[in-house]
Design a protein around this motif. Structure first.
Motif, PDB file in Angstrom:
ATOM      1  N   VAL A  58      -1.287  33.224  56.286  1.00 15.26           N
ATOM      2  CA  VAL A  58      -2.062  32.926  57.459  1.00 15.26           C
ATOM      3  C   VAL A  58      -0.906  33.271  59.478  1.00 15.26           C
ATOM      4  CG1 VAL A  58      -4.263  31.309  58.201  1.00 15.26           C
ATOM      5  CG2 VAL A  58      -3.821  31.726  55.451  1.00 15.26           C
ATOM      6  N   ARG A  59      -1.939  33.479  59.670  1.00 19.63           N
ATOM      7  CA  ARG A  59      -2.154  33.136  61.118  1.00 19.63           C
ATOM      8  C   ARG A  59      -3.111  32.306  62.108  1.00 19.63           C
ATOM      9  NH1 ARG A  59      -0.904  37.745  64.904  1.00 19.63           N
ATOM     10  NH2 ARG A  59      -2.752  38.242  64.335  1.00 19.63           N
ATOM     11  N   ALA A  60      -2.686  31.439  62.963  1.00 16.74           N
ATOM     12  CA  ALA A  60      -3.406  30.265  62.853  1.00 16.74           C
ATOM     13  C   ALA A  60      -3.136  29.890  64.332  1.00 16.74           C
ATOM     14  CB  ALA A  60      -4.099  29.746  61.599  1.00 16.74           C
ATOM     15  N   ASP A  61      -4.028  29.413  65.021  1.00 14.96           N
ATOM     16  CA  ASP A  61      -3.459  28.704  65.723  1.00 14.96           C
ATOM     17  C   ASP A  61      -4.481  27.239  66.107  1.00 14.96           C
ATOM     18  OD1 ASP A  61      -3.158  31.011  68.036  1.00 14.96           O
ATOM     19  OD2 ASP A  61      -5.143  31.447  68.088  1.00 14.96           O
ATOM     20  N   TYR A  62      -3.482  26.678  67.242  1.00 11.97           N
ATOM     21  CA  TYR A  62      -3.728  25.308  66.520  1.00 11.97           C
ATOM     22  C   TYR A  62      -3.539  24.539  68.331  1.00 11.97           C
ATOM     23  CZ  TYR A  62       1.678  24.173  67.636  1.00 11.97           C
ATOM     24  OH  TYR A  62       2.782  24.466  68.454  1.00 11.97           O
ATOM     25  N   LEU A  63      -4.030  23.165  68.618  1.00 10.99           N
ATOM     26  CA  LEU A  63      -4.379  22.652  69.590  1.00 10.99           C
ATOM     27  C   LEU A  63      -3.732  21.149  69.185  1.00 10.99           C
ATOM     28  CD1 LEU A  63      -5.276  21.920  72.956  1.00 10.99           C
ATOM     29  CD2 LEU A  63      -7.503  21.784  72.140  1.00 10.99           C
ATOM     30  N   ASN A  64      -3.284  20.477  69.394  1.00 13.78           N
ATOM     31  CA  ASN A  64      -2.512  19.655  69.167  1.00 13.78           C
ATOM     32  C   ASN A  64      -2.912  17.949  69.955  1.00 13.78           C
ATOM     33  OD1 ASN A  64      -1.394  17.362  67.580  1.00 13.78           O
ATOM     34  ND2 ASN A  64       0.788  18.364  67.688  1.00 13.78           N
TER      35      ASN A  64
END
Length: 158
Positions: free
Chosen positions: A98-104
């Protein structure tokens, strides 16, 4: 692809998505036992691109528990998930990526002052990037073999 295989594939996709969501919730809630339970026994995590460490998930969870004390308020979002489920000639396999973008976004500790909405606020720390997860199908369900953080940007107070 038969209807049974298609259903099994959808069920795998939903189960994998639940693991990825569980990962975000465990980190945000500081549920380190839950975090460790998401990994296979030999699972590893790599936070080096964000200034962290790499190692066995159990060791990394201890590091996270200590580090995240600086940020009592966390809400990280994992979006734009791309799932690649191993294909064994039309049948789903036991490996997934799985490739997934994140905002943290995180709120720094305000020295004991109220950091909730409406109270005094501490500066925010925000970062974004991409996770890459490798997962394995295990007896209890899908588990993380590796997670790697690829931080692309950050905004710090000041």
């Amino acid at each position: 692809m038969t209807q049974r295989v298609a259903l099994a594939t959808v069920m795998d996709q939903l189960s994998i998505d639940a693991v990825i969501t569980g990962y975000a919730v465990a980190v945000d809630d500081g549920a380190w036992e839950d975090y460790r339970a998401l990994f296979v026994p030999e699972g590893r995590a790599d936070y080096r691109s964000a200034g962290g460490i790499e190692g066995p998930a159990a060791d990394v969870s201890e590091w996270l528990a200590e580090t995240m004390r600086l940020f009592p308020v966390r809400q990280h979002l994992i979006v734009n998930r791309l799932l690649d489920l191993q294909d064994l000639g039309g049948y789903p396999g036991d490996h997934a990526q799985v490739r997934a973008d994140y905002l943290n976004p995180m709120r720094l500790d305000a020295g004991g002052r109220d950091t909730a909405a409406g109270g005094e606020t501490a500066p925010n720390f925000v970062s974004g990037g991409r996770y890459t997860f490798e997962l394995l199908r295990t007896e209890p369900g899908w588990r993380i073999l590796t997670v790697v953080v690829h931080e692309k940007w950050r905004r710090v107070p000041g």
